[in-house]
Design a protein around this motif. Structure first.
Motif, PDB file in Angstrom:
ATOM      1  N   GLY A  13     -10.894  -1.208  10.338  1.00 15.86           N
ATOM      2  CA  GLY A  13     -10.646  -2.537  10.871  1.00 15.86           C
ATOM      3  C   GLY A  13     -11.311  -2.801  12.200  1.00 15.86           C
ATOM      4  O   GLY A  13     -11.465  -3.950  12.601  1.00 15.86           O
ATOM      5  N   ILE A  14     -11.720  -1.769  12.906  1.00 11.73           N
ATOM      6  CA  ILE A  14     -12.300  -1.947  14.233  1.00 11.73           C
ATOM      7  C   ILE A  14     -13.690  -2.563  14.147  1.00 11.73           C
ATOM      8  O   ILE A  14     -13.985  -3.557  14.813  1.00 11.73           O
ATOM      9  N   HIS A  15     -14.562  -1.993  13.338  1.00  9.78           N
ATOM     10  CA  HIS A  15     -15.950  -2.448  13.287  1.00  9.78           C
ATOM     11  C   HIS A  15     -16.076  -3.917  12.881  1.00  9.78           C
ATOM     12  O   HIS A  15     -16.765  -4.676  13.574  1.00  9.78           O
ATOM     13  N   PRO A  16     -15.432  -4.364  11.803  1.00 10.84           N
ATOM     14  CA  PRO A  16     -15.584  -5.779  11.434  1.00 10.84           C
ATOM     15  C   PRO A  16     -15.033  -6.749  12.480  1.00 10.84           C
ATOM     16  O   PRO A  16     -15.539  -7.859  12.618  1.00 10.84           O
ATOM     17  N   ARG A  17     -14.023  -6.335  13.220  1.00 10.50           N
ATOM     18  CA  ARG A  17     -13.460  -7.214  14.251  1.00 10.50           C
ATOM     19  C   ARG A  17     -14.312  -7.225  15.523  1.00 10.50           C
ATOM     20  O   ARG A  17     -14.391  -8.239  16.205  1.00 10.50           O
ATOM     21  N   GLU A  18     -14.903  -6.091  15.858  1.00 11.71           N
ATOM     22  CA  GLU A  18     -15.684  -5.994  17.084  1.00 11.71           C
ATOM     23  C   GLU A  18     -17.088  -6.569  16.941  1.00 11.71           C
ATOM     24  O   GLU A  18     -17.663  -7.022  17.924  1.00 11.71           O
ATOM     25  N   ARG A  19     -17.634  -6.548  15.748  1.00 10.28           N
ATOM     26  CA  ARG A  19     -19.014  -7.014  15.568  1.00 10.28           C
ATOM     27  C   ARG A  19     -19.204  -8.472  15.992  1.00 10.28           C
ATOM     28  O   ARG A  19     -20.104  -8.758  16.790  1.00 10.28           O
ATOM     29  N   PRO A  20     -18.388  -9.419  15.519  1.00  8.69           N
ATOM     30  CA  PRO A  20     -18.592 -10.793  15.997  1.00  8.69           C
ATOM     31  C   PRO A  20     -18.221 -10.970  17.475  1.00  8.69           C
ATOM     32  O   PRO A  20     -18.840 -11.753  18.183  1.00  8.69           O
ATOM     33  N   ARG A  21     -17.235 -10.210  17.925  1.00 10.03           N
ATOM     34  CA  ARG A  21     -16.792 -10.351  19.307  1.00 10.03           C
ATOM     35  C   ARG A  21     -17.848  -9.852  20.288  1.00 10.03           C
ATOM     36  O   ARG A  21     -18.105 -10.473  21.317  1.00 10.03           O
ATOM     37  N   LEU A  22     -18.481  -8.723  19.954  1.00  7.96           N
ATOM     38  CA  LEU A  22     -19.473  -8.132  20.854  1.00  7.96           C
ATOM     39  C   LEU A  22     -20.887  -8.620  20.577  1.00  7.96           C
ATOM     40  O   LEU A  22     -21.770  -8.415  21.394  1.00  7.96           O
ATOM     41  N   GLY A  23     -21.120  -9.194  19.410  1.00 10.97           N
ATOM     42  CA  GLY A  23     -22.412  -9.820  19.153  1.00 10.97           C
ATOM     43  C   GLY A  23     -23.421  -9.011  18.369  1.00 10.97           C
ATOM     44  O   GLY A  23     -24.538  -9.467  18.178  1.00 10.97           O
ATOM     45  N   GLY A  24     -23.084  -7.834  17.905  1.00 13.48           N
ATOM     46  CA  GLY A  24     -24.080  -7.097  17.142  1.00 13.48           C
ATOM     47  C   GLY A  24     -23.544  -5.811  16.551  1.00 13.48           C
ATOM     48  O   GLY A  24     -22.452  -5.339  16.884  1.00 13.48           O
ATOM     49  N   TYR A  25     -24.355  -5.243  15.675  1.00 15.14           N
ATOM     50  CA  TYR A  25     -23.987  -4.015  14.971  1.00 15.14           C
ATOM     51  C   TYR A  25     -23.876  -2.837  15.932  1.00 15.14           C
ATOM     52  O   TYR A  25     -22.904  -2.091  15.910  1.00 15.14           O
TER      53      TYR A  25
END
Length: 64
Positions: A13-25
């Motif tokens: 759950g961390i990666h999909p939530r952080e990707r839009p928040r931080l702006g990239g893969y």
């Protein structure tokens, strides 16, 4: 974040939530790594402390 008990939903759950928040893969992967390291440190401390405490207790019982 994804719910449920167990280990798998937490990192999944961390990666999909952080990707839009931080702006990239790459930034999301870095956030996931940081989180996993922080969680891993706590797990290692617990794995070390529990046998140490159990051993001290078992050693003290005969001399109680």
């Amino acid at each position: 974040m994804m719910g449920g008990s167990g280990f798998a939903p937490w990192p999944a759950g961390i990666h999909p939530r952080e990707r839009p928040r931080l702006g990239g893969y790459g930034e999301a992967v870095d956030a996931l790594r940081t989180t996993m390291r922080a969680g891993g440190s706590g797990v290692l401390a617990g794995l070390f402390a529990r046998p140490l405490i159990a051993g001290a207790w078992l050693g003290a019982v005969p001399w109680g």
